[in-house]
Design an enzyme around this catalytic site. Structure first.
Site, PDB file in Angstrom:
ATOM      1  N   LYS A 118     -13.983   1.178  -3.488  1.00  0.00           N
ATOM      2  CA  LYS A 118     -14.946   1.490  -2.421  1.00  0.00           C
ATOM      3  C   LYS A 118     -16.157   2.215  -3.011  1.00  0.00           C
ATOM      4  O   LYS A 118     -17.312   1.930  -2.691  1.00  0.00           O
ATOM      5  CB  LYS A 118     -14.289   2.386  -1.362  1.00  0.00           C
ATOM      6  CG  LYS A 118     -13.235   1.726  -0.500  1.00  0.00           C
ATOM      7  CD  LYS A 118     -12.684   2.750   0.498  1.00  0.00           C
ATOM      8  CE  LYS A 118     -11.526   2.201   1.306  1.00  0.00           C
ATOM      9  NZ  LYS A 118     -10.943   3.227   2.218  1.00  0.00           N
ATOM     10  N   GLU A 132       0.841  -1.207   0.000  1.00  0.00           N
ATOM     11  CA  GLU A 132       0.000   0.000   0.000  1.00  0.00           C
ATOM     12  C   GLU A 132       0.875   1.255   0.000  1.00  0.00           C
ATOM     13  O   GLU A 132       0.457   2.317  -0.440  1.00  0.00           O
ATOM     14  CB  GLU A 132      -0.941   0.007   1.211  1.00  0.00           C
ATOM     15  CG  GLU A 132      -2.169   0.891   1.001  1.00  0.00           C
ATOM     16  CD  GLU A 132      -3.285   0.617   1.991  1.00  0.00           C
ATOM     17  OE1 GLU A 132      -3.141   1.009   3.176  1.00  0.00           O
ATOM     18  OE2 GLU A 132      -4.291   0.016   1.589  1.00  0.00           O
ATOM     19  N   HIS A 166       5.379 -27.384   3.163  1.00  0.00           N
ATOM     20  CA  HIS A 166       4.464 -28.462   2.745  1.00  0.00           C
ATOM     21  C   HIS A 166       3.373 -27.915   1.833  1.00  0.00           C
ATOM     22  O   HIS A 166       2.305 -28.515   1.699  1.00  0.00           O
ATOM     23  CB  HIS A 166       3.855 -29.127   3.993  1.00  0.00           C
ATOM     24  CG  HIS A 166       4.893 -29.644   4.939  1.00  0.00           C
ATOM     25  ND1 HIS A 166       5.488 -30.886   4.806  1.00  0.00           N
ATOM     26  CD2 HIS A 166       5.506 -29.042   5.990  1.00  0.00           C
ATOM     27  CE1 HIS A 166       6.400 -31.031   5.757  1.00  0.00           C
ATOM     28  NE2 HIS A 166       6.431 -29.934   6.495  1.00  0.00           N
TER      29      HIS A 166
HETATM   30  O1  F6P Z   1      -6.934   0.154   2.644  1.00  0.00           O
HETATM   31  C1  F6P Z   1      -7.252   1.502   2.679  1.00  0.00           C
HETATM   32  C2  F6P Z   1      -7.231   1.977   4.113  1.00  0.00           C
HETATM   33  O2  F6P Z   1      -7.479   3.343   4.156  1.00  0.00           O
HETATM   34  C3  F6P Z   1      -5.919   1.656   4.826  1.00  0.00           C
HETATM   35  O3  F6P Z   1      -4.885   2.544   4.518  1.00  0.00           O
HETATM   36  C4  F6P Z   1      -6.365   1.717   6.254  1.00  0.00           C
HETATM   37  O4  F6P Z   1      -5.426   1.107   7.121  1.00  0.00           O
HETATM   38  C5  F6P Z   1      -7.686   0.941   6.165  1.00  0.00           C
HETATM   39  O5  F6P Z   1      -8.228   1.313   4.883  1.00  0.00           O
HETATM   40  C6  F6P Z   1      -8.659   1.219   7.294  1.00  0.00           C
HETATM   41  O6  F6P Z   1      -8.943   2.597   7.309  1.00  0.00           O
HETATM   42  P1  F6P Z   1      -9.579   3.205   8.666  1.00  0.00           P
HETATM   43  O7  F6P Z   1      -8.545   3.015   9.762  1.00  0.00           O
HETATM   44  O8  F6P Z   1      -9.827   4.657   8.342  1.00  0.00           O
HETATM   45  O9  F6P Z   1     -10.844   2.455   8.972  1.00  0.00           O
END
Ligand code: F6P
Length: 479
Positions: free
Chosen positions: A457, A317, A348
Site C-alpha cells: 500500500k 491473511e 471442466h
Molecule cells: O487486506 C488488508 C485489509 O486491512 C483487510 O484485513 C481488510 O479486510 C481490508 O484491507 C479492508 O480494510 P478496511 O475495512 O479498513 O477498508
C-alpha cells in the site's frame, strides 16, 4: 504415490478397515465432516487428535472468549463472537450497534425507505463475507438489489450508475479503517454522483466514526463497530448491513445464531470432536505432515460458490505469517494457498491436473443433500458429482493404459449438510474462524494482524505520486 506419513494407499486403508467411513468422520451441528479419504491411519488420527492438549488449546480458547489480548502486535483482543452473541466480555455497546444496523437493514429490505438499489463499497473483509452471505441466502424477497463494488473498475462503475437512479439508490461505505484507497476513491465518485441525495442515502460501516463524519456523512448514518473487530472477522458487524438488507434481518439473525452455536461448541470443548478443531487438525496434517502447499475449497452447492473467496482471505491473511508469537522466524510452513470455486465448473477446468499431474492438491468438497427450491434432479446431480470426484481422487483408476491412469491417493475431505440454511452457514463460517484460531495456537502465530499488506500500500502511494498525471510510456516506467 505414498505420502510422507507412509500410510498405505487410501484404497487399502478402506479395505483393511470396513468401519473407516464411520470412524473417520464427525457430526457437529448441521455439518458432517468426512476425512476418511485422507491418507491417515488410526494411529495417525490418534496422534493428530492429541495435538490440542499439547498446546493447551483449551486455555487459549478461554483467553479468546475472555477478551484477553490475543493480537499482541496490535495489543487487541478478538471478540468477533460478541458481535453475534451475548459475550459479556464485550459489553452492551455491540448489542446497540447490532440493533441499529439490523433496523436499517429491515427498512431497506421492506422498502420502507423507498430505495430500490443499494451499492456496497468495500474490499477484503469489508466485502467477501457479506457478499458470500447475500449470495448464499438470497430469497429474492428484498426491496433492494445490492451491487458490490470492491476493486477499482471504472467501466463497471459507469455501467452500473447508468442503470441506477440517485434518488432511489443507497450507498454503504464499508471500511473498518475508513482509509482504504480503493474504497475511498469509489466512495468519492459515488458521493459526486449522488449529489443532493448523498447525506440522506449514504451510510458507513466503520470503526472510525471521526473519518466517516469528516467524509460528510450524517452522524446518525454512521454504523460503528468496535476497533477489536478484525476486518476478515467483521461480517457479523454493521459491515454485514448490505447482506442483511438483501436477505432480511430475520435470516441474518439466524446466521448470527448459527455462528453463536458454533462459538459455544468451540469454547465448551475445543477438541477433535468439534468441527472447528478437526478442520484445524486436517489443515495441519495436510500442510505440515504432508507438506502440501495448496488447499482447494470446492462448492457443490452453488449457493456456496463464494465460500473459497471468503476462506482465501480468512485463512491466508490470518495464517500467512513468517514470525511466531516470540517474533522468531517460523521453522515450518504456515498458510496454504487457498483456491476454489463451484464444483462442476471446475471439473471442466482444473480437475484434469488434480487427477493426473504429479503434484497433489488437497480439496475440501462442500455440499448439501437437499434444497427445497432446487430442481431435485439437478440437486442429485451435484451430489453425485461431488461423490464421483471424491472417489476418483481417492481411489484412482487403472485401465492398463498409462495415459488413462489416475494414481488416486489425492487427499479429499467432504463437508456436507442435509439442507443449507442461514443457521448452518453461520455455524460453518464461525467454525472456520475458530479452526484458523486453533491452527494459530498449534503454530504459535498471531492470526489477527496483517502487517504484510502495508508495504504494498505504501509503495502504491509512492508510485501514484511518481506517475503523476502525465502520459506513461510502457518503456519508461519508474523502477
Ligand atoms: O487486506 C488488508 C485489509 O486491512 C483487510 O484485513 C481488510 O479486510 C481490508 O484491507 C479492508 O480494510 P478496511 O475495512 O479498513 O477498508
Amino acid at each position: 504415490m505414498l505420502h510422507k506419513n507412509n500410510t498405505a494407499p487410501v484404497s487399502e486403508l478402506f479395505r483393511a478397515d470396513p468401519d473407516r467411513g464411520r470412524h473417520f468422520c464427525l457430526r457437529d451441528g448441521p455439518w458432517r465432516f468426512d476425512y476418511s479419504r485422507l491418507p491417515l491411519d488410526r494411529d495417525g488420527l490418534d496422534a493428530l487428535s492429541a495435538l490440542p492438549e499439547t498446546v493447551n488449546l483449551q486455555s487459549a480458547v478461554a483467553d479468546l472468549f475472555a477478551g484477553r489480548i490475543v493480537n499482541p502486535s496490535e495489543q487487541q483482543p478478538a471478540l468477533h463472537m460478541a458481535l453475534r452473541g451475548d459475550l459479556a466480555a464485550a459489553g452492551d455497546e455491540v448489542v446497540e450497534q447490532r440493533r441499529r444496523f439490523l433496523d436499517l437493514a429491515g427498512r431497506l429490505h421492506s422498502g420502507a425507505l423507498g430505495l430500490t438499489d443499494l451499492v456496497h463499497i468495500g474490499i477484503g473483509g469489508s466485502d467477501l463475507g457479506p457478499r458470500l452471505v447475500a449470495d448464499a441466502l438470497d430469497e429474492d424477497d428484498s426491496a433492494v438489489s445490492v451491487h458490490w463494488l470492491s476493486t477499482l473498475d471504472s467501466r463497471r462503475l459507469e455501467r452500473l450508475l447508468n442503470s441506477l437512479n440517485p434518488e432511489t439508490t443507497g450507498i454503504v461505505i464499508a471500511s473498518k479503517s475508513f482509509s482504504t484507497g480503493e474504497t475511498l476513491m469509489q466512495a468519492r465518485a459515488l458521493r459526486d454522483w449522488l449529489g443532493e441525495h448523498f447525506r440522506a442515502n449514504t451510510w458507513a460501516a466503520t470503526a472510525r466514526v471521526d473519518r466517516a463524519e469528516a467524509f460528510g456523512l450524517a452522524r446518525e448514518h454512521v454504523l460503528a463497530f468496535p476497533s477489536w473487530t478484525g476486518g476478515r472477522y467483521s461480517l457479523w458487524s454493521s459491515v454485514g448491513v448490505s447482506a442483511a438488507a438483501r436477505i432480511g434481518p430475520g435470516l441474518f439473525n439466524e446466521l448470527l445464531a448459527g455462528a453463536t452455536e458454533a462459538d459455544r461448541r468451540f469454547s465448551r470443548q475445543p477438541d477433535a470432536s468439534s468441527l472447528s478443531v478437526m478442520l484445524a487438525l486436517g489443515m495441519h496434517f495436510l500442510r505440515r505432515d504432508l507438506d502440501l502447499p495448496t488447499l482447494g475449497v470446492i462448492a457443490y452447492d452453488p449457493r456456496l460458490g463464494l465460500l473459497s473467496d471468503f476462506l482465501q482471505q480468512l485463512i491466508m491473511e490470518s495464517l500467512g505469517k513468517g514470525v511466531d508469537l516470540q517474533d522468531k522466524p517460523v521453522d515450518a510452513p504456515t498458510s496454504p494457498l487457498v483456491f476454489g470455486g463451484r464444483g462442476t465448473d471446475l471439473q471442466h477446468s482444473i480437475m484434469q491436473a488434480l487427477h493426473q499431474a504429479p503434484d497433489s492438491h488437497p480439496l475440501i468438497l462442500v455440499g448439501s443433500i437437499e434444497d427445497e427450491r432446487a430442481r431435485p434432479d439437478w440437486q442429485r446431480a451435484q451430489l453425485a458429482n461431488l461423490l464421483g470426484q471424491a472417489g476418483a481422487l481417492a481411489h484412482g483408476r487403472d485401465t492398463g493404459e498409462a495415459f488413462q491412469h489416475l494414481p488416486g491417493n489425492r487427499p479429499v475431505a467432504l463437508l456436507l449438510t442435509q439442507a443449507l440454511d442461514a443457521h448452518g452457514l453461520g455455524y460453518l463460517l464461525a467454525s472456520f474462524e475458530h479452526a484458523v484460531y486453533a491452527l494459530s495456537v498449534l503454530w504459535n502465530i498471531n492470526p489477527f494482524d496483517q502487517w504484510g499488506v502495508e508495504e504494498g500500500k505504501r509503495l502504491a502511494g509512492e508510485y501514484e505520486r511518481r506517475l503523476g498525471e502525465k502520459p506513461v510510456d510502457i518503456d519508461d516506467l519508474p523502477e
